[in-house]
Design an enzyme around this catalytic site. Structure first.
Site, PDB file in Angstrom:
ATOM      1  N   ARG A  24     -39.655 -21.031  54.775  1.00  0.00           N
ATOM      2  CA  ARG A  24     -39.866 -19.657  55.224  1.00  0.00           C
ATOM      3  C   ARG A  24     -39.057 -19.311  56.484  1.00  0.00           C
ATOM      4  NH1 ARG A  24     -43.740 -18.982  51.657  1.00  0.00           N
ATOM      5  NH2 ARG A  24     -45.828 -19.899  51.792  1.00  0.00           N
ATOM      6  N   CYS A  42     -50.237 -10.298  51.892  1.00  0.00           N
ATOM      7  CA  CYS A  42     -49.043 -11.103  51.664  1.00  0.00           C
ATOM      8  C   CYS A  42     -48.927 -11.370  50.174  1.00  0.00           C
ATOM      9  CB  CYS A  42     -49.110 -12.413  52.441  1.00  0.00           C
ATOM     10  SG  CYS A  42     -47.484 -13.197  52.594  1.00  0.00           S
ATOM     11  N   LYS A  48     -49.099 -16.406  66.036  1.00  0.00           N
ATOM     12  CA  LYS A  48     -49.522 -17.458  65.128  1.00  0.00           C
ATOM     13  C   LYS A  48     -48.423 -18.490  64.969  1.00  0.00           C
ATOM     14  CE  LYS A  48     -50.573 -18.153  60.322  1.00  0.00           C
ATOM     15  NZ  LYS A  48     -50.564 -17.634  58.993  1.00  0.00           N
ATOM     16  N   LYS A  68     -45.079 -14.470  64.105  1.00  0.00           N
ATOM     17  CA  LYS A  68     -45.507 -15.581  63.252  1.00  0.00           C
ATOM     18  C   LYS A  68     -44.340 -16.547  63.106  1.00  0.00           C
ATOM     19  CE  LYS A  68     -47.262 -16.691  58.663  1.00  0.00           C
ATOM     20  NZ  LYS A  68     -47.731 -16.170  57.377  1.00  0.00           N
ATOM     21  N   GLU A 119     -40.569  -8.593  68.460  1.00  0.00           N
ATOM     22  CA  GLU A 119     -41.343  -8.443  67.225  1.00  0.00           C
ATOM     23  C   GLU A 119     -42.627  -7.658  67.486  1.00  0.00           C
ATOM     24  OE1 GLU A 119     -41.108  -8.969  64.117  1.00  0.00           O
ATOM     25  OE2 GLU A 119     -39.726 -10.576  63.658  1.00  0.00           O
TER      26      GLU A 119
HETATM   27  C1  PBG Z   1     -49.405 -16.341  54.255  1.00  0.00           C
HETATM   28  C2  PBG Z   1     -50.170 -17.013  55.313  1.00  0.00           C
HETATM   29  C3  PBG Z   1     -50.064 -18.327  55.772  1.00  0.00           C
HETATM   30  C4  PBG Z   1     -51.073 -18.513  56.698  1.00  0.00           C
HETATM   31  C5  PBG Z   1     -51.744 -17.305  56.801  1.00  0.00           C
HETATM   32  N1  PBG Z   1     -51.160 -16.382  55.965  1.00  0.00           N
HETATM   33  C6  PBG Z   1     -49.213 -19.431  55.344  1.00  0.00           C
HETATM   34  C7  PBG Z   1     -47.757 -19.375  55.463  1.00  0.00           C
HETATM   35  O1  PBG Z   1     -47.173 -18.495  56.082  1.00  0.00           O
HETATM   36  O2  PBG Z   1     -47.179 -20.266  54.861  1.00  0.00           O
HETATM   37  C8  PBG Z   1     -51.372 -19.793  57.421  1.00  0.00           C
HETATM   38  C9  PBG Z   1     -52.750 -19.946  57.913  1.00  0.00           C
HETATM   39  C10 PBG Z   1     -53.114 -21.309  58.334  1.00  0.00           C
HETATM   40  O3  PBG Z   1     -52.308 -22.258  58.351  1.00  0.00           O
HETATM   41  O4  PBG Z   1     -54.289 -21.469  58.678  1.00  0.00           O
HETATM   42  N2  PBG Z   1     -48.199 -15.788  54.570  1.00  0.00           N
END
Ligand code: PBG
Length: 323
Positions: free
Chosen positions: A217, A120, A248, A195, A233
């Site tokens: 986001r 990311c 997630k 996600k 998805e």
């Molecule tokens: C990055 C990412 C995030 C998490 C994992 N990869 C944060 C987000 O999307 O803001 C969150 C992991 C967690 O809260 O333990 N894109």
């Protein structure tokens, strides 16, 4: 069969019997531990919002991971906290980037450990978004090229698996293509397929310094009200070549975990995110619940919902508990 012929309590009367008839068991083998790695030497700083979790420089990380591995956790997921950020998040694909250096060091000392790279940009961009900005909007197709570079640089550094968490459309297919072209066709992709735009990422953004400077986001992560869309998805990512699909967060989305498990044959992962961990830690610190029991109950519920793999900050503690 009805009472008094059938007495369900017969099978609950001792720990031994309960163990024999337990339908769901969490195993240390199911667990992956997320870890934060930053620049410098001898860095080992507690993360306030994630009690018990710390950020390490590569030298310290290597020592720490040996303990985690010895506790029975065989997988780690790396998140980088770079010294400098820029508009394109170039630190995410630097040859000497934190995650790249950490992956090389970890594979050197623990070749059997499964090292997964989170792919990311949000931790590396000055604006904190998961893609590049074009007139204030996250530019989907322009971001793909950078994500391909991140995945490739991690593969070159020796990660065993890449895990794109950005939620750009088409990124799994793009990353698969880049990896295949460069001779990394053996590297699996675990996609953060479903996600959600979740408040439960709060402590993580603190830990990684990855909160968006402006906006949120919701333009790329999923709306919490949608379950059918999660399936689209997931199927899309599988079509593009995902080897493992992830849901997630985990706890607030157990219905989605179950649905995905029932609909696809691929391994399903669930991410027990930072906020879910922090809630238990915070309540336990006040004596409001039993931490050990709450942890095991939570992990069991995620497994029972159908997850094969659980990413959790509790990984080491749970593995020690399970022996
Ligand atoms: C990055 C990412 C995030 C998490 C994992 N990869 C944060 C987000 O999307 O803001 C969150 C992991 C967690 O809260 O333990 N894109």
């Amino acid at each position: 069969m009805q009472y008094p012929m059938y007495r369900p309590r017969r099978l609950r009367q001792s720990a031994g019997i309960r163990r024999l008839v337990r339908e769901t068991n969490v195993r240390p083998d199911d667990l992956v531990m997320p870890l934060f790695v930053e620049e410098g030497r001898d860095v080992d700083v507690p993360i306030e919002a994630l009690p018990g979790q710390r950020r390490y420089s590569v030298d310290r990380l290597v020592k720490r991971v040996k303990e985690i591995h010895a506790a029975g956790v065989h997988g780690v997921m790396l998140f980088g906290v770079p010294a400098r950020k820029d508009a394109l998040g170039t630190g995410a694909f630097a040859k000497e980037g934190v995650v790249q250096r950490a992956a090389r060091a970890l594979k050197d000392v623990s070749p059997d450990l499964v090292v997964i790279g989170d792919v990311c940009l949000c931790g590396y961009t000055s604006h904190g978004h998961c893609g590049t900005l074009d007139r204030g909007q996250v530019d989907n197709d322009g971001t793909l090229e950078l994500l391909g570079k991140v995945a490739l640089s991690q593969a070159k550094a020796g990660v065993d698996m890449v895990a794109p968490s950005d939620m750009m459309d088409g990124r799994v297919g793009y990353i698969r293509e880049v990896l295949d072209e460069e001779g990394f066709e053996h590297i699996p992709i675990m996609s953060y397929a479903a996600k959600y735009a979740s408040a439960f990422y709060g402590p993580f953004r603190d830990a990684a310094g990855s909160a968006p400077r402006e906006g949120d986001r919701r333009g790329y992560q999923m709306d919490p009200g949608n379950a059918r869309e999660a399936l689209s998805e997931v199927l899309l990512d599988i079509d593009e070549g995902a080897d493992i699909v992830m849901v997630k967060p985990a706890l607030a989305y157990l219905d989605v975990v179950r649905m995905v498990r029932d609909e696809v044959e691929h391994p399903v992962a669930a991410y027990n995110v930072s906020g879910e961990y922090a809630m238990v830690k915070a309540a336990a610190a006040r004596g409001w619940l039993d931490e050990r029991q709450a942890m095991m109950e939570m992990l069991t519920s995620i497994k029972r919902a159908g997850a094969d793999i659980i990413l959790t900050y509790f990984a080491e503690e749970a593995a020690r508990e399970l022996g």
